[in-house]
Scaffold this active site. Sequence first.
Site, mmCIF file in Angstrom:
data_model
loop_
_atom_site.group_PDB
_atom_site.id
_atom_site.type_symbol
_atom_site.label_atom_id
_atom_site.label_comp_id
_atom_site.label_asym_id
_atom_site.label_seq_id
_atom_site.Cartn_x
_atom_site.Cartn_y
_atom_site.Cartn_z
ATOM 1 N N TYR A 162 -2.730 -1.708 10.176
ATOM 2 C CA TYR A 162 -2.550 -1.840 8.884
ATOM 3 C C TYR A 162 -1.312 -1.246 8.128
ATOM 4 O O TYR A 162 -0.811 -2.107 7.236
ATOM 5 C CB TYR A 162 -3.935 -1.265 8.088
ATOM 6 C CG TYR A 162 -4.144 -1.253 6.783
ATOM 7 C CD1 TYR A 162 -4.623 -2.353 6.161
ATOM 8 C CD2 TYR A 162 -3.679 -0.479 6.011
ATOM 9 C CE1 TYR A 162 -4.613 -2.576 4.854
ATOM 10 C CE2 TYR A 162 -3.477 -0.456 4.400
ATOM 11 C CZ TYR A 162 -4.293 -1.423 3.959
ATOM 12 O OH TYR A 162 -4.236 -1.573 2.487
ATOM 13 N N SER A 203 0.754 -1.088 0.002
ATOM 14 C CA SER A 203 -0.099 -0.165 -0.064
ATOM 15 C C SER A 203 0.838 1.325 -0.174
ATOM 16 O O SER A 203 2.016 1.238 0.455
ATOM 17 C CB SER A 203 -0.884 0.033 1.351
ATOM 18 O OG SER A 203 -1.487 1.248 1.284
#
Length: 247
Positions: free
Chosen positions: A151, A138
């Site tokens: 995350y 990400s």
Amino acid sequence: MKISGNTVFIPGATSGIGLGLALRLQAAGNTVVVAGRRRALLDQIVRDYPGLEAVELDTTDPQAVVDVSAEVQRRWPETNVVVAMAGIMQTEDVTTGEFLPTAEAIVTTNLLGPIRLIAAWTSFLQSRPAASIVTVSSGLASVPLPITPTYNATKAAIHSFSEGIRVQLADTSVQVVELVPPAVQTTLLGQQDDPSAMPLDEYLDETMALLEAQPDAHEILVERVKFLRNAEAEGRYDEVLARLRGH
């Protein structure tokens, strides 16, 4: 990674980027096997998208990863691409210890899941003449979104893990490709209607174009993620972090 003529296994492909990528790869001339936890949803996907294959797999279950990977290797022995797509994203409030169960679930799904999957496939893939492991990190691996600390951490770990296994597999037939999405309009963290997130079809269009144009690429970076990926190198880390803090 070649763009067609593959047999591709994608756990975590029942919605969002995973399902979209599966359909794009199928349209490009690949056999695609998707996997997910919910049998009813998998059955619906097979009905809705003829030609897609599906198997049930919960990547948080270590034995299931081993057993289902062996099943896929037996049923589709030409499999040469594995995409470690499964992931979850949840907010956390670390001002109390109550965030710990959420953090543990995120680590199990986003980090241990891909590591276990890759462990089940590296030997098999080395028997294939042109194989690829595709990881999914990400832009938040480079600049963290403050409300999702675990995350962010798991995606930073996936980036580092990808770099490490790429070096170890360099003299084999297995290429390691890291997809680095920005915020995309999917149900992940309820971003499906977020105007600041990248429309899903635009992300898929650009990703497929980059995969085709750059078959030897280590990372697939769409333009919308580069402000995160390059923030520190460009001296804009604090500025970008401040933008994310206001999310």
